[in-house]
Design a protein around this motif. Structure first.
Motif, PDB file in Angstrom:
ATOM      1  N   HIS A  27       0.849  -1.200   0.000  1.00  0.00           N
ATOM      2  CA  HIS A  27       0.000   0.000   0.000  1.00  0.00           C
ATOM      3  C   HIS A  27       0.883   1.247   0.000  1.00  0.00           C
ATOM      4  CE1 HIS A  27       1.166  -0.002   4.126  1.00  0.00           C
ATOM      5  NE2 HIS A  27       0.459  -1.121   4.398  1.00  0.00           N
ATOM      6  N   TYR A  29       1.508   3.732   2.068  1.00  0.00           N
ATOM      7  CA  TYR A  29       2.382   4.050   3.177  1.00  0.00           C
ATOM      8  C   TYR A  29       3.643   3.191   3.147  1.00  0.00           C
ATOM      9  CZ  TYR A  29       4.101   4.395   7.931  1.00  0.00           C
ATOM     10  OH  TYR A  29       4.906   4.574   9.011  1.00  0.00           O
ATOM     11  N   TRP A  67      -8.338  -3.203  -3.668  1.00  0.00           N
ATOM     12  CA  TRP A  67      -8.629  -2.844  -2.280  1.00  0.00           C
ATOM     13  C   TRP A  67      -8.401  -4.040  -1.380  1.00  0.00           C
ATOM     14  CZ3 TRP A  67      -9.198   1.893  -0.465  1.00  0.00           C
ATOM     15  CH2 TRP A  67      -9.559   2.899  -1.361  1.00  0.00           C
ATOM     16  N   SER A  70      -5.599  -3.129   5.568  1.00  0.00           N
ATOM     17  CA  SER A  70      -4.257  -2.829   6.084  1.00  0.00           C
ATOM     18  C   SER A  70      -4.048  -3.529   7.424  1.00  0.00           C
ATOM     19  CB  SER A  70      -4.102  -1.325   6.255  1.00  0.00           C
ATOM     20  OG  SER A  70      -4.916  -0.910   7.341  1.00  0.00           O
ATOM     21  N   THR A  72      -3.895  -2.204  10.206  1.00  0.00           N
ATOM     22  CA  THR A  72      -4.769  -1.657  11.239  1.00  0.00           C
ATOM     23  C   THR A  72      -6.218  -2.085  11.048  1.00  0.00           C
ATOM     24  OG1 THR A  72      -5.135   0.291   9.901  1.00  0.00           O
ATOM     25  CG2 THR A  72      -3.339   0.391  11.481  1.00  0.00           C
ATOM     26  N   ARG A  74      -7.968  -1.224   8.523  1.00  0.00           N
ATOM     27  CA  ARG A  74      -8.635  -0.198   7.713  1.00  0.00           C
ATOM     28  C   ARG A  74      -8.597  -0.596   6.257  1.00  0.00           C
ATOM     29  NH1 ARG A  74      -8.838   5.607   8.753  1.00  0.00           N
ATOM     30  NH2 ARG A  74     -11.071   5.944   8.880  1.00  0.00           N
ATOM     31  N   ARG A  75      -9.526  -0.083   5.501  1.00  0.00           N
ATOM     32  CA  ARG A  75      -9.545  -0.312   4.048  1.00  0.00           C
ATOM     33  C   ARG A  75      -8.364   0.427   3.438  1.00  0.00           C
ATOM     34  NH1 ARG A  75     -13.352   0.142  -0.775  1.00  0.00           N
ATOM     35  NH2 ARG A  75     -13.256   2.406  -0.676  1.00  0.00           N
ATOM     36  N   ALA A  76      -7.579  -0.291   2.651  1.00  0.00           N
ATOM     37  CA  ALA A  76      -6.432   0.369   2.022  1.00  0.00           C
ATOM     38  C   ALA A  76      -6.247  -0.170   0.624  1.00  0.00           C
ATOM     39  CB  ALA A  76      -5.168   0.157   2.834  1.00  0.00           C
ATOM     40  N   ARG A  77      -5.591   0.608  -0.174  1.00  0.00           N
ATOM     41  CA  ARG A  77      -5.371   0.196  -1.567  1.00  0.00           C
ATOM     42  C   ARG A  77      -3.979  -0.398  -1.708  1.00  0.00           C
ATOM     43  NH1 ARG A  77      -7.762   4.245  -5.744  1.00  0.00           N
ATOM     44  NH2 ARG A  77      -8.725   2.721  -7.091  1.00  0.00           N
ATOM     45  N   TYR A  79      -0.989  -1.730  -4.284  1.00  0.00           N
ATOM     46  CA  TYR A  79      -0.508  -1.598  -5.650  1.00  0.00           C
ATOM     47  C   TYR A  79       0.458  -2.710  -6.006  1.00  0.00           C
ATOM     48  CZ  TYR A  79      -2.338   3.116  -5.102  1.00  0.00           C
ATOM     49  OH  TYR A  79      -3.155   4.181  -4.880  1.00  0.00           O
TER      50      TYR A  79
END
Lengths: 110, 870
Positions: A27, A29, A67, A70, A72, A74-77, A79
């Motif tokens: 993702h 981050y 999608w 993560s 945590t 949380r929804r994350a993208r 790549y």
């Protein structure tokens, strides 16, 4: 003559692609952290600048996203590289090496 | 390849906008969360971690903005947003937007109208003519004899001929004058004109038809017959002859000359109404000049080849005349060149230049207004910059606003152009009709408006985007920004306005001059042209007695001061001119001179003074010594050192001496012809049997409009068979001659007024703004003891400097330009002092008007309020 912004963008794009090559799927981050690590903290990115670059790369179909969740929760993208992206890495790397070699010759010239 | 995908993705993003935004928000949120977690793991408390994370991530809004820019086709979305924004701003301040749009519209509209005029006069080929570049005018075939001579022998050209005449349509009191062209049967096939309905003249158009055919113009067909196709075949009366309608010419077709034509008839069919040579077209041999011959180069023939052939075919007289000419004009001339009226063209170009000047002033005004508005919005722009907008975006925003302005003003400009074109048409019936909704016109209007809008917005936009955001906090306390840019603009505007006003003044004087110093009185004189041949009379003696009778009857009308007769034309109203040769003056060989036969009251009726000697009296008749009066110019030319009165002149065919009994003042027959013609007069009673007076000149005691109907009634009553009686005040004829100067006067005055208005608005804007900026300073001054008078003087001084600078520049420009405008004026030097002085006075008044309101406002500043002014 590519403008200064173009060169900067191109550099960042290549870094992102290379990072994804190393990490596989990641993702935003994670990519940012990795870039900072690899550059040995020389680059202190304004991490926000990553996102326009990701959009750009995705528009050119060098990376793709999906999608996921993560760490945590949380929804994350996430790549990852595409085939075209891999080819782009090769092409860009070749360019950089050539440029670096030429510059080295100049810098050593008497 | 990647470019293609990028493009596609961006198009897609336009539609998915909001969903993508939400996704991004989610993504950034989770990024932030992970950052915070990391910092917490490193030992920070939640608060510190959050703060650090936000710093690390950078501005979230900015990131969102940048991503959005990457996503979309940014400039389209931004453009629409800017437009929306601009429209909203205007709704709040409609006045400023309206003034700007109007200003640009006037500037652009004027230019479009002038472009149309120049195009019609100089470039546009005649309507309805096929391949006009192959058509030439044949200069030397000036009458029917010569035309016939070369027509069948010419191998390189097809030939045709035409002559224009004022005829009458209809009968009796319904008769109305029309402009007709009498043409040969080859005319229409030479021009290649296709009729709208019916047909044109055939090559073998038979002159023996019971009712010869007439072709109507499109406009006449619409007006008189309502565009009814059943008009074909209908009989119609033209100048007493019956014709039947055989066709209608295409729209806008008017032969080869700029003025419009109403009908076409065949010349051989009606020679007595078309030419003044009478029944026979071959009349008066090959010496008179009344016909125009045109030719079309046959395929494969070049102009010089045809010209050589025509020169070889010319008759001996023609060749002789040509040999005498020092500067012979070419035998053949392409019609595009021969139909050009150089004075009209010169004027048109100047008018176009004037329109350009108005546009420049308008753009300067808009630029100034924009610049002022930009300063008002400085704070807003600074905030935007700090929020992360790029300067390019600020620039784009300004330009979008100006683009919208251009769009609206473009539309308004077309309306303005149409209005100006209609005004022009009352002076110059050029180019057919007013083409208001021409596609080409729209295109040009849009381009011009766009260009003007963009140009005038450029500098203010650049200025706005260059604002240094951090310096803004200090800017309020800084001295008022004296923008050199705006001052320069204003000076330019003032200068240009002055030039236009001077131009207008010069044309006003020209028009005045055409009406005075003519050598005859314009008011109270009426001219009636009666061509008795058209009333059916044949014998000259009969015609003379009829005219005498008429004159007598008119003389008996109330309020008629004098009536006189003349054989010659005055200002082109008709009548033939007898050319005689002055055989010798004291033994010197003479030359051909036109002589006019007049009745004794002639000079008194027209108000032409006799400078020396005497006028004709009733005593100068067939039995007394032959008398003559020459005008001053001729007298000086023939006898430069001695008095002319008493000298003898000899004619061919009159062996005795014709004695000069008087000198008349030189007259300007036509304002268009420079210099004086040198006229000579003989008494009607001594003129010989074949001279029939064709003009009745009437001097009335009262206003012309009162006397005219009575005169018309008398003449019509005496000559019921006369198809049309041409009775006009002399003033009307002179006006027609002065047409081009009147046009110049009207248009330049219009432009000058507009320019002054714009300049004064500009001055007002600049001063009002400057005063507003200096309010704190003024407050301080007043508090320290300055009187309102002092403040007024302050403002006036600022205004005066600007106006004076503009004045110098304007005078300089006018002096430079004066050399070129000289040809267009009439008896006025381009550096005419009176005009310059009065123009400067007008400028001064305008300047004062412009600065009045700001000055008064400045004087009324309340120091207490001013010092608290933020």
């Amino acid at each position: 003559m590519p403008s200064k912004t173009d060169v900067l963008q191109g550099t960042l794009d290549l870094m992102v692609l290379k990072t994804l090559e190393m990490l596989g799927e990641m993702h935003g981050y994670g990519i940012a952290r990795r870039i900072e690590q690899v550059s040995q903290e020389v680059l202190q990115l304004n991490q926000g600048t990553l996102y326009p670059a990701l959009v750009r790369l995705e528009q050119r179909r060098w990376i793709k996203s999906r999608w996921g969740l993560s760490e945590t929760g949380r929804r994350a993208r996430f790549y990852s590289l595409t085939q075209a992206g891999r080819k782009q890495i090769e092409a860009e790397s070749e360019n950089w090496r050539r440029t670096a070699a030429v510059m080295a010759r100049f810098l050593e010239a008497q | 390849m990647s470019v293609f995908w990028t493009f596609l993705a961006r198009i897609r993003a336009i539609f998915l906008g909001s969903r993508l935004d939400r996704d991004l928000a989610d993504e950034l949120d989770s990024h932030l969360e992970m950052l915070i977690k990391d910092y917490q793991r490193a030992g920070m408390c939640l608060e510190d971690a959050t703060r650090a994370a936000r710093l690390r991530l950078g501005g979230i809004e900015q990131t969102k903005e940048e991503v959005r820019d990457e996503r979309r086709v940014p400039w389209i979305a931004n453009f629409f947003r800017d437009v929306h924004e601009a429209l909203r701003k205007w709704r709040r301040q409609p006045a400023v937007a309206a003034v700007t749009v109007l200003t640009l519209a006037v500037g652009v509209g004027a230019n479009i109208a002038m472009y149309d005029l120049v195009d019609a006069l100089m470039f546009r080929p005649p309507d309805g003519v096929h391949a006009p570049e192959r058509v030439v005018s044949v200069r030397n075939a000036v009458n029917y004899v010569r035309y016939l001579d070369i027509k069948d022998r010419a191998g390189t050209l097809d030939l045709a001929a035409y002559v224009r005449a004022t005829l009458s349509l209809g009968i009796g009191t319904d008769a109305a004058p029309i402009c007709a062209e009498c043409v040969t049967s080859s005319y229409f096939s030479l021009l290649g004109t296709q009729p709208v309905i019916g047909r044109t003249f055939r090559l073998d158009e038979n002159a023996e038809r019971r009712e010869p055919g007439v072709i109507l113009s499109y406009a006449l067909w619409q007006n008189q017959f309502g565009g009814d196709p059943r008009a074909l075949g209908r009989p119609t009366t033209i100048s007493g002859r019956q014709f039947s309608i055989i066709g209608v010419a295409p729209r806008g077709f008017r032969g080869l000359e700029p003025e419009s034509v109403d009908t076409w008839i065949l010349l051989p069919v009606a020679p007595e109404i078309c030419s003044f040579t009478g029944r026979s077209l071959l009349g008066s041999g090959g010496t008179s000049a009344w016909l125009r011959t045109i030719g079309r180069l046959r395929d494969g023939v070049a102009l010089p080849q045809a010209a050589a052939e025509i020169a070889a075919l010319a008759s001996p007289e023609a060749q002789f005349e040509r040999a005498l000419d020092h500067n012979p004009a070419p035998e053949l001339e392409p019609i595009q060149e021969s139909r050009r009226d150089s004075r009209a063209e010169g004027l048109a170009l100047w008018l176009a230049g004037g329109a350009l000047v108005v546009l420049i002033i308008a753009c300067a005004n808009v630029a100034g207004l924009s610049s002022i508005r930009a300063i008002d919005r400085r704070r807003e722009v600074a905030v935007r910059l700090q929020l992360g907008a790029s300067r390019a975006r600020i620039l784009a925003q300004h330009m979008a606003e100006h683009l919208m302005l251009s769009l609206f003003s473009g539309m308004a400009a077309v309306v303005v152009a149409g209005w100006i074109a209609m005004l022009l048409h009352t002076f110059f019936p050029y180019g057919g009709e007013v083409k208001l909704f021409d596609l080409r016109l729209f295109a040009i209007a849009s381009c011009l408006a766009l260009l003007s809008g963009v140009l005038s917005g450029m500098v203010p936009a650049l200025q706005a985007s260059r604002i240094d955001a951090t310096a803004l906090s200090r800017v309020v306390k800084a001295a008022h920004p004296r923008s050199g840019f705006r001052s320069v603009l204003l000076v330019l505007q003032v200068a240009l306005a002055l030039v236009l006003v001077i131009g207008a003044g010069l044309f006003v004087r020209s028009v005045q001059n055409t009406q005075s110093g003519l050598g005859y009185d314009l008011d109270r004189v009426i001219i009636a042209a009666v061509d008795l041949r058209k009333a059916g009379y044949r014998s000259e003696r009969e015609m003379r007695s009829v005219v005498d009778l008429l004159a007598d009857r008119v003389r008996r009308l109330p309020n008629i001061e004098s009536v006189s007769l003349s054989s010659g034309s005055l200002l082109g109203t008709g009548g033939s001119v007898r050319v005689r040769s002055i055989q010798g003056i004291d033994g010197k060989p003479g030359e051909f001179r036109p002589v006019t036969a007049v009745s004794p009251e002639y000079f008194a009726a027209l108000g032409t003074r006799i400078i020396r000697g005497r006028a004709f009296t009733n005593a100068d008749n067939g039995t007394s010594e032959r008398a003559m009066i020459v005008d001053d110019a001729l007298a000086r030319a023939m006898w430069p050192d001695e008095p002319a009165v008493g000298k003898c002149v000899f004619y061919y065919g009159a062996p005795t001496c014709t004695r000069i009994v008087g000198i008349s003042e030189s007259r300007r027959i036509s304002a268009n012809i420079p210099g004086f013609r040198g006229e000579s007069f003989i008494p009607l009673a001594q003129a010989g049997e074949e001279t029939v007076p064709q003009l009745i000149l009437i001097r009335s005691r009262t206003a012309v409009s009162k006397a005219l109907p009575g005169i018309a009634a008398v003449i019509r009553g005496a000559l019921p068979n006369l198809p049309f009686v041409d009775i006009r005040p002399l003033e009307e004829l002179a006006d027609a001659q002065a047409r081009s100067w009147r046009l110049g006067r009207t248009i330049f005055s219009l432009f000058g007024t507009v320019a002054l208005l714009l300049a004064s608005v500009g001055l007002y804007a600049v001063l009002a703004f400057s005063v507003r900026q200096r309010v704190p300073e003024i407050g301080v001054r007043i508090a320290l003891g300055a009187t309102p008078g002092d403040v007024l003087r302050l403002v006036f001084r600022h205004a005066l400097i600007l106006v004076a600078a503009g004045w110098f520049l304007g005078i300089g420009a006018a002096l430079i330009a004066s050399k070129y405008i000289e040809k267009l004026l009439f008896q006025v030097t381009p550096t005419d002092t009176r005009t310059f002085i009065s123009s400067s006075a007008i400028l001064l008044i305008t300047g004062i008007a412009g600065c009045l309101i700001p000055a008064v406002r400045a004087a009324r500043v309340d120091p207490v309020v001013a010092l608290r002014h933020e």
